[in-house]
Write a protein that holds these residues in place. Structure first.
Motif, PDB file in Angstrom:
ATOM      1  N   MET A  12      43.115  -1.315  10.604  1.00 43.84           N
ATOM      2  CA  MET A  12      42.087  -2.369  10.705  1.00 43.84           C
ATOM      3  C   MET A  12      40.784  -1.883  10.076  1.00 43.84           C
ATOM      4  SD  MET A  12      41.458  -5.441  12.117  1.00 43.84           S
ATOM      5  CE  MET A  12      41.852  -6.034  13.744  1.00 43.84           C
ATOM      6  N   PRO A  13      40.250  -2.615   9.083  1.00 42.91           N
ATOM      7  CA  PRO A  13      38.969  -2.194   8.508  1.00 42.91           C
ATOM      8  C   PRO A  13      37.868  -2.231   9.569  1.00 42.91           C
ATOM      9  CG  PRO A  13      39.893  -4.085   7.308  1.00 42.91           C
ATOM     10  CD  PRO A  13      40.748  -3.872   8.518  1.00 42.91           C
ATOM     11  N   SER A  14      36.916  -1.335   9.447  1.00 41.54           N
ATOM     12  CA  SER A  14      35.815  -1.340  10.415  1.00 41.54           C
ATOM     13  C   SER A  14      34.484  -1.165   9.704  1.00 41.54           C
ATOM     14  CB  SER A  14      36.008  -0.216  11.436  1.00 41.54           C
ATOM     15  OG  SER A  14      35.748   1.031  10.822  1.00 41.54           O
ATOM     16  N   LEU A  15      33.451  -1.510  10.454  1.00 44.68           N
ATOM     17  CA  LEU A  15      32.096  -1.424   9.931  1.00 44.68           C
ATOM     18  C   LEU A  15      31.280  -0.658  10.974  1.00 44.68           C
ATOM     19  CD1 LEU A  15      30.075  -2.516   7.806  1.00 44.68           C
ATOM     20  CD2 LEU A  15      29.845  -4.559   9.210  1.00 44.68           C
ATOM     21  N   THR A  16      30.529   0.355  10.515  1.00 39.17           N
ATOM     22  CA  THR A  16      29.684   1.116  11.438  1.00 39.17           C
ATOM     23  C   THR A  16      28.235   1.020  10.973  1.00 39.17           C
ATOM     24  OG1 THR A  16      31.527   2.638  11.729  1.00 39.17           O
ATOM     25  CG2 THR A  16      29.412   3.348  12.612  1.00 39.17           C
ATOM     26  N   PHE A  17      27.366   0.676  11.909  1.00 41.31           N
ATOM     27  CA  PHE A  17      25.947   0.507  11.580  1.00 41.31           C
ATOM     28  C   PHE A  17      25.247   1.850  11.730  1.00 41.31           C
ATOM     29  CE2 PHE A  17      27.589  -3.449  13.392  1.00 41.31           C
ATOM     30  CZ  PHE A  17      27.392  -4.300  12.315  1.00 41.31           C
ATOM     31  N   LEU A  18      24.949   2.478  10.599  1.00 44.78           N
ATOM     32  CA  LEU A  18      24.363   3.823  10.641  1.00 44.78           C
ATOM     33  C   LEU A  18      22.858   3.813  10.402  1.00 44.78           C
ATOM     34  CD1 LEU A  18      27.202   5.781   8.818  1.00 44.78           C
ATOM     35  CD2 LEU A  18      26.706   5.682  11.267  1.00 44.78           C
ATOM     36  N   GLY A  19      22.288   2.623  10.369  1.00 43.50           N
ATOM     37  CA  GLY A  19      20.839   2.513  10.197  1.00 43.50           C
ATOM     38  C   GLY A  19      20.438   1.062  10.173  1.00 43.50           C
TER      39      GLY A  19
ATOM     40  N   LEU B 272      31.617   0.938   5.592  1.00 45.37           N
ATOM     41  CA  LEU B 272      32.833   0.139   5.612  1.00 45.37           C
ATOM     42  C   LEU B 272      33.990   1.118   5.501  1.00 45.37           C
ATOM     43  CD1 LEU B 272      33.474  -2.893   5.511  1.00 45.37           C
ATOM     44  CD2 LEU B 272      33.180  -2.791   3.034  1.00 45.37           C
ATOM     45  N   ASP B 273      34.804   1.162   6.548  1.00 42.07           N
ATOM     46  CA  ASP B 273      35.909   2.116   6.564  1.00 42.07           C
ATOM     47  C   ASP B 273      37.212   1.354   6.442  1.00 42.07           C
ATOM     48  OD1 ASP B 273      37.794   4.074   7.029  1.00 42.07           O
ATOM     49  OD2 ASP B 273      36.560   5.110   8.529  1.00 42.07           O
ATOM     50  N   LEU B 274      37.919   1.585   5.341  1.00 41.00           N
ATOM     51  CA  LEU B 274      39.162   0.868   5.090  1.00 41.00           C
ATOM     52  C   LEU B 274      40.348   1.804   5.248  1.00 41.00           C
ATOM     53  CD1 LEU B 274      37.729  -0.948   1.982  1.00 41.00           C
ATOM     54  CD2 LEU B 274      38.176  -1.991   4.196  1.00 41.00           C
ATOM     55  N   GLY B 275      40.202   2.810   6.072  1.00 47.79           N
ATOM     56  CA  GLY B 275      41.298   3.746   6.288  1.00 47.79           C
ATOM     57  C   GLY B 275      41.325   4.795   5.201  1.00 47.79           C
ATOM     58  N   SER B 276      41.893   4.410   4.052  1.00 46.71           N
ATOM     59  CA  SER B 276      41.993   5.398   2.979  1.00 46.71           C
ATOM     60  C   SER B 276      40.725   5.450   2.120  1.00 46.71           C
ATOM     61  CB  SER B 276      43.187   5.059   2.092  1.00 46.71           C
ATOM     62  OG  SER B 276      43.071   3.723   1.650  1.00 46.71           O
TER      63      SER B 276
ATOM     64  N   LEU C 171      12.829  -8.377  -4.504  1.00 49.34           N
ATOM     65  CA  LEU C 171      12.267  -7.301  -5.338  1.00 49.34           C
ATOM     66  C   LEU C 171      13.011  -7.406  -6.663  1.00 49.34           C
ATOM     67  CD1 LEU C 171      10.677  -4.515  -5.447  1.00 49.34           C
ATOM     68  CD2 LEU C 171      12.822  -3.435  -4.806  1.00 49.34           C
ATOM     69  N   LEU C 172      12.433  -6.892  -7.729  1.00 46.00           N
ATOM     70  CA  LEU C 172      13.169  -6.878  -8.986  1.00 46.00           C
ATOM     71  C   LEU C 172      14.542  -6.223  -8.773  1.00 46.00           C
ATOM     72  CD1 LEU C 172      12.977  -7.409 -12.110  1.00 46.00           C
ATOM     73  CD2 LEU C 172      12.381  -4.991 -12.316  1.00 46.00           C
ATOM     74  N   GLY C 173      15.595  -6.907  -9.205  1.00 47.45           N
ATOM     75  CA  GLY C 173      16.951  -6.353  -9.076  1.00 47.45           C
ATOM     76  C   GLY C 173      17.565  -6.514  -7.696  1.00 47.45           C
ATOM     77  N   SER C 174      16.829  -7.049  -6.729  1.00 48.03           N
ATOM     78  CA  SER C 174      17.337  -7.095  -5.342  1.00 48.03           C
ATOM     79  C   SER C 174      18.502  -8.071  -5.216  1.00 48.03           C
ATOM     80  CB  SER C 174      16.231  -7.478  -4.368  1.00 48.03           C
ATOM     81  OG  SER C 174      15.864  -8.826  -4.549  1.00 48.03           O
ATOM     82  N   ALA C 175      19.451  -7.710  -4.368  1.00 44.72           N
ATOM     83  CA  ALA C 175      20.698  -8.472  -4.294  1.00 44.72           C
ATOM     84  C   ALA C 175      21.257  -8.480  -2.887  1.00 44.72           C
ATOM     85  CB  ALA C 175      21.732  -7.849  -5.225  1.00 44.72           C
ATOM     86  N   TYR C 176      22.127  -9.470  -2.634  1.00 42.97           N
ATOM     87  CA  TYR C 176      23.051  -9.334  -1.526  1.00 42.97           C
ATOM     88  C   TYR C 176      24.313  -8.758  -2.160  1.00 42.97           C
ATOM     89  CZ  TYR C 176      20.835 -14.015  -1.078  1.00 42.97           C
ATOM     90  OH  TYR C 176      20.006 -15.090  -1.142  1.00 42.97           O
ATOM     91  N   ALA C 177      25.024  -7.963  -1.405  1.00 43.50           N
ATOM     92  CA  ALA C 177      26.277  -7.415  -1.919  1.00 43.50           C
ATOM     93  C   ALA C 177      27.432  -8.149  -1.242  1.00 43.50           C
ATOM     94  CB  ALA C 177      26.345  -5.923  -1.629  1.00 43.50           C
ATOM     95  N   ARG C 178      28.199  -8.883  -2.039  1.00 37.65           N
ATOM     96  CA  ARG C 178      29.376  -9.545  -1.482  1.00 37.65           C
ATOM     97  C   ARG C 178      30.563  -8.617  -1.727  1.00 37.65           C
ATOM     98  NH1 ARG C 178      29.921 -15.678  -2.260  1.00 37.65           N
ATOM     99  NH2 ARG C 178      29.904 -15.257  -4.498  1.00 37.65           N
ATOM    100  N   VAL C 179      31.053  -8.015  -0.665  1.00 34.76           N
ATOM    101  CA  VAL C 179      32.153  -7.061  -0.792  1.00 34.76           C
ATOM    102  C   VAL C 179      33.440  -7.764  -0.394  1.00 34.76           C
ATOM    103  CG1 VAL C 179      33.101  -4.872   0.055  1.00 34.76           C
ATOM    104  CG2 VAL C 179      30.635  -5.106  -0.297  1.00 34.76           C
ATOM    105  N   ARG C 180      34.402  -7.746  -1.297  1.00 34.20           N
ATOM    106  CA  ARG C 180      35.683  -8.380  -0.995  1.00 34.20           C
ATOM    107  C   ARG C 180      36.678  -7.313  -0.560  1.00 34.20           C
ATOM    108  NH1 ARG C 180      36.696 -13.728  -1.793  1.00 34.20           N
ATOM    109  NH2 ARG C 180      34.899 -14.042  -3.143  1.00 34.20           N
ATOM    110  N   LEU C 181      37.207  -7.467   0.652  1.00 28.57           N
ATOM    111  CA  LEU C 181      38.167  -6.498   1.180  1.00 28.57           C
ATOM    112  C   LEU C 181      39.506  -6.652   0.458  1.00 28.57           C
ATOM    113  CD1 LEU C 181      37.490  -6.815   5.029  1.00 28.57           C
ATOM    114  CD2 LEU C 181      36.440  -5.268   3.360  1.00 28.57           C
ATOM    115  N   PRO C 182      40.386  -5.658   0.557  1.00 26.90           N
ATOM    116  CA  PRO C 182      41.696  -5.768  -0.108  1.00 26.90           C
ATOM    117  C   PRO C 182      42.468  -7.030   0.315  1.00 26.90           C
ATOM    118  CG  PRO C 182      41.328  -3.516   0.625  1.00 26.90           C
ATOM    119  CD  PRO C 182      40.184  -4.318   1.152  1.00 26.90           C
ATOM    120  N   ASP C 183      42.232  -7.534   1.541  1.00 28.23           N
ATOM    121  CA  ASP C 183      42.923  -8.763   1.952  1.00 28.23           C
ATOM    122  C   ASP C 183      42.205 -10.027   1.482  1.00 28.23           C
ATOM    123  OD1 ASP C 183      40.716  -9.030   3.591  1.00 28.23           O
ATOM    124  OD2 ASP C 183      41.772  -8.574   5.454  1.00 28.23           O
ATOM    125  N   GLY C 184      41.177  -9.879   0.673  1.00 30.80           N
ATOM    126  CA  GLY C 184      40.491 -11.021   0.078  1.00 30.80           C
ATOM    127  C   GLY C 184      39.292 -11.526   0.857  1.00 30.80           C
ATOM    128  N   ARG C 185      39.085 -11.044   2.090  1.00 33.68           N
ATOM    129  CA  ARG C 185      37.966 -11.562   2.879  1.00 33.68           C
ATOM    130  C   ARG C 185      36.626 -11.053   2.354  1.00 33.68           C
ATOM    131  NH1 ARG C 185      38.406  -9.836   8.632  1.00 33.68           N
ATOM    132  NH2 ARG C 185      39.629  -8.121   7.766  1.00 33.68           N
TER     133      ARG C 185
END
Ligand SMILES: [Zn+2]
Length: 458
Positions: free
Chosen positions: A1-8, A20-24, A163-177
């Motif tokens: 199961m992928p997991s997310l840990t808030f480190l800051g 974002l921990d996807l196991g491997s 900010l110049l260059g500022s973005a949201y990062a849309r990360v697609r997991l291997p299962d497409g989510r």
């Protein structure tokens, strides 16, 4: 199961790091420095919860230090993967990371020289060499272009208008989510930067809450700024504007020029006393097509930001002369929360004078010198000695680069369906709780305030 840990940026506004921990595979989204309160800053020194070399890839939403400033530390500890970011973020990182390393080295040197180091000898958090190596790992990717960043994982940057260059990062997991890391959210209808781009949907959403409990004052067309300038000019004093070298300086200059052109303020000497801000201004001009349409034609050649008597202070010697000068003028210098940088020397010289004004134009985090000043402290410690505060202290929140509560809600309301979970990050506790209550009552979305080092399954 992928997991997310808030480190800051969990329960606080600095240190953004989401693992974002996807196991491997492991992807770290943002790699920010903790700033402000001492307990927070000490976290920069604690061992990172996982081996730096166990992180495959890093994704940066933007170049503010609280989102990228820990990168050289991870590099010093052995991280050698790629760091994906937009080209604008790469530009600005090339300024902020070496500068941050330099400040860390300087602080360690000063502490050793003046003997106020708790540890002997004081060491920098990271060095200029670490920062230089970190820059070689940056992998620029344009907006709206999904790219593979680790096996089966894609990232796409969407413009955040913060900010110049500022973005949201849309990360697609291997299962497409899709997981949307909101980074810092910009504002609607402001000059210089474009509006935050709308997002239709995300499976899991992380959204910042810096101003989750507050509304910025309505746009007054520069009236407050004009009043502060005119008032200080009438007293024959200096106006010091501590400003983040990236982003805020551009907006301050835009407004100064606007007010000068409209003859609403006298034409005063304006000094940008920050070599980094001067170089950032060049990057803004060279990426004018990413800026707000209003400034695009003018920004070519920096003229949108050039007041009539503008001087970019280059050498430390020139800066010293400016600090010593009593001539009425406007000085813009960093850092924005008065925690370091050249503005410290200006504050030391101007705070004791009742003719002068210090104007804060950005968020002042708990534990910073800026926060104590806006809270009305009468004596402030600078370079190991107490400096009396006689100057007027003003703040102008309308120039904030962060969405306020209404703007966050506006942005969320554009989603066509609710995320399965929304995590609130990057806020102090009162703001987080206020925003959580609004998201729950107004949108009826599942929402959770992320806790430091909390791990959630995705
Ligand atoms: Zn930011």
């Amino acid at each position: 199961m992928p997991s997310l840990t808030f480190l800051g940026a969990a329960g606080t506004v600095t240190g953004s790091k989401h693992l974002l921990d996807l196991g491997s595979r492991r992807v770290l989204v943002d790699c920010g420095l903790f700033q402000g309160l001492k307990d927070l800053r000490l976290r920069n020194w604690s061992p990172f919860p996982i081996e730096a070399s166990a992180i495959d890839t890093i994704v940066l939403t933007h170049a503010h230090l609280d989102h990228c400033g820990y990168l050289p530390r991870l590099v010093a500890q052995g991280f050698r993967g790629r760091v994906f970011c937009t080209p604008g973020t790469q530009d600005l990182c090339s300024l902020v990371l070496p500068d941050s390393a330099h400040l860390q080295e300087e602080e360690a040197r000063d502490a050793n020289r003046h003997g106020y180091a708790k540890h002997q000898p004081a060491l920098p958090l990271y060095t200029s060499e670490d920062a230089a190596l970190a820059l070689t790992l940056l992998q620029p990717v344009g907006f709206n272009r999904p790219v593979p960043v680790a096996a089966g994982v894609e990232v796409e940057f969407l413009s955040a208008g913060h900010l110049l260059g500022s973005a949201y990062a849309r990360v697609r997991l291997p299962d497409g989510r899709p997981i949307l890391f909101g980074g810092d959210l910009g504002r609607y209808g402001r000059p210089v930067l474009p509006d935050p781009s709308p997002v239709d949907s995300a499976d899991v959403l992380l959204v910042e809450s810096t101003y989750g409990d507050r509304l910025h004052p309505p746009d007054d067309g520069g009236a407050r700024l004009a009043a502060v300038i005119n008032d200080t000019a009438a007293r024959g004093g200096k106006l010091i504007i501590p400003a983040f070298a990236l982003g805020r300086v551009e907006e301050v200059l835009y407004w100064l020029k606007h007010l000068e052109d409209a003859k609403r303020v006298p034409v005063l000497p304006v000094f940008v006393d920050s070599p980094m801000a001067a170089r950032a201004l060049q990057f803004y001009a060279s990426r004018a097509d990413e800026l707000d349409v209003d400034v695009r034609p003018a920004a070519r050649g920096v003229s949108a930001f050039a007041t009539r008597r503008l001087t970019v202070v280059a050498s430390p010697q020139q800066s010293k002369e400016l600090v010593a000068s009593r001539q009425p003028s406007i000085v813009i210098a960093s850092s924005g929360m008065a925690t370091g940088g050249r503005v410290i020397h200006h504050l030391e010289a101007t705070l004791p004078g009742s003719k002068n004004t210090v104007l804060f134009v950005g968020f002042q985090a708990e534990g910073t010198r800026g926060r104590t000043l806006v809270d009305g402290i009468k004596q402030v410690r600078i370079k190991g000695r107490d400096v009396p505060v006689a100057a007027r202290i003003e703040r102008l929140d309308s120039m904030s680069a962060h969405a306020d509560a209404a703007e966050i809600m506006r942005w969320l309301s554009l989603f066509s369906r609710p995320p399965s979970m929304t995590y609130l990050v990057h806020g102090e506790s009162v703001a987080l709780e206020a925003l959580r209550a609004r998201v729950q009552s107004e949108l009826q979305w599942p929402v959770h305030v992320a806790r430091y080092q909390e791990r959630v399954e995705l």
